[in-house]
Write a protein that holds these residues in place. Structure first.
Motif, PDB file in Angstrom:
ATOM      1  N   GLN A 176      -0.326  18.347 -26.480  1.00 31.66           N
ATOM      2  CA  GLN A 176      -1.480  19.212 -26.389  1.00 31.66           C
ATOM      3  C   GLN A 176      -2.641  18.130 -26.396  1.00 31.66           C
ATOM      4  O   GLN A 176      -3.629  18.523 -25.901  1.00 31.66           O
ATOM      5  CB  GLN A 176      -1.337  19.917 -27.519  1.00 31.66           C
ATOM      6  N   GLU A 177      -2.341  16.990 -27.143  1.00 33.66           N
ATOM      7  CA  GLU A 177      -3.426  16.139 -27.316  1.00 33.66           C
ATOM      8  C   GLU A 177      -3.423  15.012 -26.162  1.00 33.66           C
ATOM      9  O   GLU A 177      -4.535  14.052 -26.554  1.00 33.66           O
ATOM     10  CB  GLU A 177      -3.446  15.277 -28.983  1.00 33.66           C
ATOM     11  N   SER A 178      -2.750  14.963 -25.436  1.00 43.53           N
ATOM     12  CA  SER A 178      -2.454  14.063 -24.378  1.00 43.53           C
ATOM     13  C   SER A 178      -3.687  14.034 -23.340  1.00 43.53           C
ATOM     14  O   SER A 178      -3.712  13.015 -22.453  1.00 43.53           O
ATOM     15  CB  SER A 178      -1.116  13.997 -23.583  1.00 43.53           C
ATOM     16  N   HIS A 179      -4.297  15.147 -23.134  1.00 46.15           N
ATOM     17  CA  HIS A 179      -5.379  15.302 -22.012  1.00 46.15           C
ATOM     18  C   HIS A 179      -4.664  15.235 -20.666  1.00 46.15           C
ATOM     19  O   HIS A 179      -4.772  14.514 -19.825  1.00 46.15           O
ATOM     20  CB  HIS A 179      -6.397  14.192 -22.225  1.00 46.15           C
TER      21      HIS A 179
ATOM     22  N   THR B 247       2.496  18.934 -30.138  1.00 46.61           N
ATOM     23  CA  THR B 247       0.977  18.422 -30.646  1.00 46.61           C
ATOM     24  C   THR B 247       0.535  17.265 -29.802  1.00 46.61           C
ATOM     25  O   THR B 247      -0.587  16.988 -29.196  1.00 46.61           O
ATOM     26  CB  THR B 247       0.935  18.186 -32.163  1.00 46.61           C
TER      27      THR B 247
ATOM     28  N   GLU C  49       3.193   7.940 -30.048  1.00 47.44           N
ATOM     29  CA  GLU C  49       2.588   8.958 -29.196  1.00 47.44           C
ATOM     30  C   GLU C  49       2.535   8.756 -27.598  1.00 47.44           C
ATOM     31  O   GLU C  49       2.954   9.523 -26.986  1.00 47.44           O
ATOM     32  CB  GLU C  49       1.113   9.233 -29.685  1.00 47.44           C
TER      33      GLU C  49
ATOM     34  N   THR D 154       0.445  21.809 -22.538  1.00 47.99           N
ATOM     35  CA  THR D 154       1.566  21.627 -23.143  1.00 47.99           C
ATOM     36  C   THR D 154       2.900  21.448 -22.431  1.00 47.99           C
ATOM     37  O   THR D 154       4.004  21.289 -23.082  1.00 47.99           O
ATOM     38  CB  THR D 154       1.810  22.459 -24.433  1.00 47.99           C
TER      39      THR D 154
END
Length: 563
Positions: A15-18, A12, A38, A203
């Protein structure tokens, strides 16, 4: 209806790290000494781990203070080759921002320890100023690609180097995040349908991915401990092709008996022109089928073990559009590091230096760091880092080599031929006080322990035997203890599991022999085994081969009898 799979937390975050940006840029503006969980995960892809001084933890907690945070920064140096200028830049940064030491890793690169958050950007910019990056030093991607460090010359070796760099380029992360955050690069505007990561996707890979090159016969780089092991076959001055083995990896979790190390299994033979696309295909299969739910089983070795080599070949052929040729048989004659005085072409001389546990620093009796700095400035040698944490000074004249040897002696630095074989074959991971995964001591413990073993071998008349001993502070196996003739793996503080029976060629793993042995009892525990080896070995038989021939059960009975 199939139950939806629950991705691990790291998936996750990725995936959300741009594409590896996270909120790192914003965090660098904050007046704090450390990063969020994170961002810590995303920063690994940029080549760094957040650590703290574990020697100080208890006292700082008692005083109500925060931990002594710093960063370990790891470069990506393909094949471990640096210029003197590049070496000196790391030396300078270790003094300016680090803890005044440099650590040669088992993946032919440098780690700098003790970098404060406020100095990360300046450190990374300085590393990039000498055309080296840290992107790919860590994280769920292809790590630094390693190879035999011997300073061979000629068209064959040049071709292998060219192919290695082609694989590096093809498997490197393409995101612009690194340049935006650390080098003040322009933000990239992609056209519709484009992606920053054509190989990795948003990812990346389920876990880290390691690739190693070797030359047929010489396994000094322990290539079979990697996800992809690439062996170069020679045909005169040309590369006949490469045999690939897949699915190696050293890590395990001590508390989970289902996790274990693996050696790579023979996979295929490819022509040089197809090497890069086959490597990318194997990586793509791991990307698409690797375990993203449980990171303990996310390495490709578990996918290979579960699905099998034949399934992998079929899947690869489907993606490539052609069948892969079967792997070639390979004979291995050596796995020793390239140390001592090495004769090169056209009168060149190379000096392979033993760097105990890879740590370059000065002590009261040995000014290793200072004298290497002096040598770099005066002689400008090419530097090759080895996967056994050593260093080769290349392209010296005969006179220069003699002068360098004298400088080393004057600084209290022993030459390789002044050490007994057991020391030259030893390795330890850093562990305490910096590594957050360390359970027991390793780098700080092995120097004493290895010299106790040296004394025992002298007493037994085995001082010329180069028994391979490696130690790690936890089960992850960064110093490759599972392919050592004797492996010590930290289990709890001060106690180690003992593994015996790997072979010298690095093509057979060892087995668990005894659990939870106190550090001060490692030598006495193994002394009767070493004594039996002296009395019962066959001509030319190595210690690891002796252990396998006799059997660990029989050796266990001897321990009981002795006690």
């Amino acid at each position: 209806m199939e139950k939806e799979k629950k991705l691990s937390k790291n998936e996750t975050i990725k995936q959300e790290s741009h594409f590896l940006r996270g909120t790192i840029a914003e965090a660098l503006q904050e007046d704090s000494t450390h990063f969020s969980e994170e961002n810590i995960q995303v920063l690994k892809f940029h080549g760094m781990y957040q650590q703290d001084d574990r020697d100080l933890r208890r006292q700082l907690t008692k005083e109500g203070k925060e931990r002594a945070y710093s960063m370990m920064i790891r470069a990506r140096i393909p094949g471990g080759i640096l210029s003197a200028e590049q070496y000196l830049q790391f030396d300078k940064l270790s003094e300016q921002y680090g803890n005044e030491t440099m650590r040669i890793t088992t993946r032919q690169t440098f780690q700098l320890h003790g970098i404060l958050k406020k100095n990360i950007k300046a450190t990374l910019k300085s590393i990039n100023d000498v055309l080296i990056t840290t992107l790919g030093g860590c994280g769920d991607q292809v790590r630094n690609i390693v190879t035999c460090a011997a300073p061979h010359e000629g068209p064959f070796y040049d071709s292998v180097r060219k192919d290695l760099l082609a694989v590096v380029d093809a498997t490197s992360a393409k995101t612009n995040a690194y340049h935006e955050i650390w080098l003040d690069g322009e933000k990239v505007n992609l056209a519709e349908g484009e992606t920053e990561e054509p190989l990795y996707g948003e990812t990346y890979l389920p876990r880290k991915f390691k690739i190693a090159f070797g030359y047929e016969g010489d396994n000094c780089a322990d290539i079979f401990s990697n996800d992809i092991a690439i062996t170069a076959h020679r045909a005169g001055d040309e590369v006949a092709g490469y045999t690939l083995a897949i699915g190696g990896g050293m890590g395990r979790t001590a508390s989970d008996k289902n996790t274990r190390p693996f050696l790579a299994k023979p996979f295929c033979f490819v022509e040089p022109s197809k090497l890069t696309e086959v490597c990318k295909t194997v990586i793509g299969i791991q990307r698409d089928f690797g375990n993203r739910e449980n990171r303990k089983f996310a390495r490709m070795k578990y996918l290979v073990a579960d699905r099998g080599i034949e399934w992998f070949r079929e899947e690869a052929a489907k993606r490539l559009g052609y069948e892969l040729d079967p792997p070639r048989d390979i004979d291995w004659t050596s796995s020793h590091d390239h140390l001592g005085r090495l004769e090169g072409e056209a009168g060149k001389v190379h000096l392979g230096l033993f760097i105990e546990n890879g740590r370059i620093h000065d002590t009261e009796t040995m000014k290793l760091k200072s004298v290497l700095r002096e040598i770099m400035v005066a002689y400008q040698p090419t530097v090759r880092l080895t996967t056994q944490q050593n260093l080769i000074l290349c392209n010296l004249t005969e006179q220069q080599a003699s002068e360098v040897e004298q400088l080393l002696r004057d600084a209290g630095v022993k030459l390789a031929d002044e050490y007994r074989p057991i020391l030259l074959e030893s390795m330890a991971c850093p562990s305490m006080p910096t590594c957050g995964l360390g359970i027991a001591e390793s780098e700080r413990a092995l120097p004493t322990i290895i010299r106790e073993f040296e004394a025992a071998l002298v007493k037994l008349g085995l001082q010329d035997d180069g028994i391979i001993i490696r130690m790690t502070g936890c089960a992850n196996g960064c110093a490759r203890p599972y392919i050592a003739e004797i492996g010590f793996v930290g289990r709890v503080l001060g106690k180690y599991d003992v593994f015996l029976g790997a072979n010298v060629a690095g093509t057979r793993m060892n087995q668990l022999f005894k659990e939870m042995v106190p550090a001060q009892e490692l030598v006495s525990t193994l002394y009767p085994i070493l004594e039996a080896y002296r009395d019962e070995r066959r001509a030319g038989e190595s210690f690891g081969d002796y252990c396998v021939r006799v059997g660990l059960d029989q050796l266990q009975e001897r321990l009981v009898t002795v006690s």
